[in-house]
Design a protein around this motif. Structure first.
Motif: not given
Length: 299
Positions: A28-30, A100-106, A154-161
């Motif tokens: 998610l991108a917010e 809010v946008a739903v995005c593919r992993f990049l 490391s933490v998931d960079i796609y975590n919303p925060k």
């Protein structure tokens, strides 16, 4: 869309969880800034004949009125109006910013990033806080780094925060995830990329390295003095040229870099602290280090 309990709303909201993200390869991108940059990256990908980045976009009418560029959407993106209640149910934040946008992993393969001949890399080793992970990526983007690399621990960079903390920079530069740092170090050595470990107990002082770099640029010091102060990326154990292609290693927020990670570096570099603070936080230290290299390389 007005029903916050609808299946589609729940489906989007699940992407706040890591397992759903990994299963679907989506995140998610917010907020207007992040979504705007995601759409720009989406269009750029399509122009290169690649798969688009954004698949779905949900926004309130008030948000689209304020940010009309978001209403333009993009090819292949399903755009829907949604109420604030629906957006609150989808988003990870308590007070979402209307979109809010739903995005593919990049993320990119490590080999692709290294084969491009990078000059400056930020490597996060066992960084666990999503805010820090995103902040360092944003700093790397601002410093003009070529990529940001995250170790497997490391933490998931796609975590919303984490995504929010990048303020849209996630969509600006290559990201590599799940990397084994020992493998990375070997690859860097084979390509002539120096490795610097940001470490408060480092034997090299970042200020001294910057002074030496400035001396070389301005011709203010004699060659012998400059060489003794900084040397080159392949020089003696007490020297390093900040203008060289460099991968900076940044460690865990609490413990810093492990002894194993430090042993993989060519040098340990300390950021001097002139006041009474015990140390700099990860985001600040990373910013100072990356800008030091960026300034030396760009002069």
């Amino acid at each position: 869309m007005s029903n916050p309990r609808a299946d589609r709303v729940r489906d989007v909201a699940r992407l706040a969880g890591r397992s759903a993200r990994l299963k679907r390869g989506m995140f998610l991108a917010e907020g207007p800034q992040s979504v705007r940059e995601a759409l720009v990256a989406h269009r750029e990908r399509l122009s290169r004949g690649e798969e688009g980045l954004v698949t779905e976009l949900y926004a309130s009418q008030a948000c689209l009125d304020r940010y009309p560029e978001l209403a333009e959407g993009a090819p292949g993106v399903q755009t829907r109006l949604a109420t604030d209640e629906v957006l609150s149910a989808m988003a990870d934040t308590v007070n979402p910013q209307g979109v809010v946008a739903v995005c593919r992993f990049l993320h990119r393969p490590l080999s692709e990033v290294l084969d491009a001949g990078p000059r400056l890399l930020a490597v996060l080793c066992q960084v666990r806080d999503p805010g820090n992970a995103g902040t360092v990526l944003r700093a790397a983007d601002a410093a003009g780094a070529d990529a940001v690399i995250y170790s497997g621990s490391s933490v998931d960079i796609y975590n919303p925060k984490a995504v929010r903390s990048t303020a849209g920079s996630l969509f600006h530069l290559p990201v590599v995830t799940g990397v084994d740092v020992a493998e990375l170090a070997a690859e860097c050595a084979g390509r002539g990329i120096g490795i610097l470990a940001a470490d408060g107990y480092g034997t090299l002082d970042l200020d001294a390295l910057q002074d030496a770099s400035a001396g070389r640029r301005l011709g203010a010091a004699e060659k012998s003095t400059t060489d003794d102060a900084a040397g080159s990326a392949t020089g003696s154990g007490d020297s390093y040229d900040l203008a060289a292609a460099t991968a900076w290693f940044f460690g865990n927020e609490a413990q810093g870099l492990s002894e194993e990670e430090i042993s993989l570096a060519d040098h340990r570099v300390a950021v001097p602290v002139y006041g009474s603070a015990e140390s700099l936080n990860l985001g600040t230290a990373a910013t100072v280090c990356l800008y030091a290299s960026a300034r030396a390389q760009r002069r």
